[in-house]
Motif scaffolding. Sequence first.
Motif, PDB file in Angstrom:
ATOM      1  N   LYS A  58       0.830  -1.199   0.000  1.00 55.01           N
ATOM      2  CA  LYS A  58       0.000   0.000   0.000  1.00 55.01           C
ATOM      3  C   LYS A  58       0.874   1.261   0.000  1.00 55.01           C
ATOM      4  O   LYS A  58       0.590   2.210  -0.739  1.00 55.01           O
ATOM      5  CB  LYS A  58      -0.924   0.002   1.217  1.00 55.01           C
ATOM      6  N   SER A  77       2.438   1.668  -3.349  1.00 52.24           N
ATOM      7  CA  SER A  77       1.392   2.104  -4.266  1.00 52.24           C
ATOM      8  C   SER A  77       1.167   3.611  -4.140  1.00 52.24           C
ATOM      9  O   SER A  77       1.057   4.317  -5.142  1.00 52.24           O
ATOM     10  CB  SER A  77       0.100   1.345  -3.966  1.00 52.24           C
ATOM     11  N   ASN A  80      -1.457   1.440  -8.940  1.00 56.05           N
ATOM     12  CA  ASN A  80      -2.376   0.457  -8.394  1.00 56.05           C
ATOM     13  C   ASN A  80      -1.613  -0.625  -7.623  1.00 56.05           C
ATOM     14  O   ASN A  80      -0.548  -1.059  -8.044  1.00 56.05           O
ATOM     15  CB  ASN A  80      -3.166  -0.164  -9.554  1.00 56.05           C
ATOM     16  N   GLU A  81      -2.188  -1.093  -6.502  1.00 53.47           N
ATOM     17  CA  GLU A  81      -1.543  -2.117  -5.683  1.00 53.47           C
ATOM     18  C   GLU A  81      -1.293  -3.418  -6.457  1.00 53.47           C
ATOM     19  O   GLU A  81      -0.264  -4.059  -6.282  1.00 53.47           O
ATOM     20  CB  GLU A  81      -2.375  -2.404  -4.428  1.00 53.47           C
ATOM     21  N   SER A  82      -2.233  -3.811  -7.302  1.00 47.46           N
ATOM     22  CA  SER A  82      -2.046  -5.052  -8.062  1.00 47.46           C
ATOM     23  C   SER A  82      -0.878  -4.909  -9.042  1.00 47.46           C
ATOM     24  O   SER A  82      -0.139  -5.865  -9.287  1.00 47.46           O
ATOM     25  CB  SER A  82      -3.329  -5.456  -8.791  1.00 47.46           C
ATOM     26  N   THR A  83      -0.692  -3.719  -9.576  1.00 49.17           N
ATOM     27  CA  THR A  83       0.440  -3.460 -10.468  1.00 49.17           C
ATOM     28  C   THR A  83       1.749  -3.580  -9.695  1.00 49.17           C
ATOM     29  O   THR A  83       2.731  -4.144 -10.196  1.00 49.17           O
ATOM     30  CB  THR A  83       0.324  -2.054 -11.105  1.00 49.17           C
ATOM     31  N   LYS A  87       2.290  -5.421  -7.011  1.00 46.64           N
ATOM     32  CA  LYS A  87       2.520  -6.851  -6.742  1.00 46.64           C
ATOM     33  C   LYS A  87       3.093  -7.543  -7.972  1.00 46.64           C
ATOM     34  O   LYS A  87       4.029  -8.338  -7.867  1.00 46.64           O
ATOM     35  CB  LYS A  87       1.211  -7.529  -6.322  1.00 46.64           C
ATOM     36  N   THR A  88       2.533  -7.241  -9.131  1.00 46.73           N
ATOM     37  CA  THR A  88       3.018  -7.843 -10.382  1.00 46.73           C
ATOM     38  C   THR A  88       4.460  -7.432 -10.648  1.00 46.73           C
ATOM     39  O   THR A  88       5.299  -8.269 -11.023  1.00 46.73           O
ATOM     40  CB  THR A  88       2.121  -7.422 -11.564  1.00 46.73           C
TER      41      THR A  88
END
Length: 178
Positions: free
Chosen positions: A144, A147, A153-156, A158-159
């Motif tokens: 977070k 981010s 974005n948080e998912s970005t 993580k990726t």
Amino acid sequence: MEKNIREENILEMPKEEIINFIINSYGEELKRIIFTYVKNHSQTDDIFQEVLIKTYKGLDKFRGDSSLKTWLYRISINKCKDYLRSPIHRLIPHNLKAIREEKTLEQSRIEEEQQNIVAEAILSLPIKYREVIVLRYYKDLSIKEISQALNTNESTIKTRIQRGKKNLKKNLGGYEIE
């Protein structure tokens, strides 16, 4: 300046004291973040000064939506990206040596060599992977916080961490690091 000043109370202080607090509490961390982008010690110092100036001028705009540390990281990262987009950085030779903490003579050369190899491997990553790896594993920021600092974005995030680790493993000849 006391190190135990609460972040909630910091905005009540005069701007000069806030800047001194930032330098004493976050200065070295910010310089390390900047160095991971520009890979040059003198440019790191110059950009750090720019960060302090921008911070000083923007203190009135800081709303506290994120932590002070995250806000400072965002300013630092944005200043680095501005520098990397400018044509001036192409004229300055890059120094690929990683930042080294002072080492005692008792520490082994093998450990030092391994750290250099890992640092060079991290510095060789594309910037979008390098920044998340450094923020996550060297600065211990949460997904977070990363981010928020990168405005992504948080998912970005993580990726990018997964892909960065995969590229890092490849750069290290299949060896994984902690």
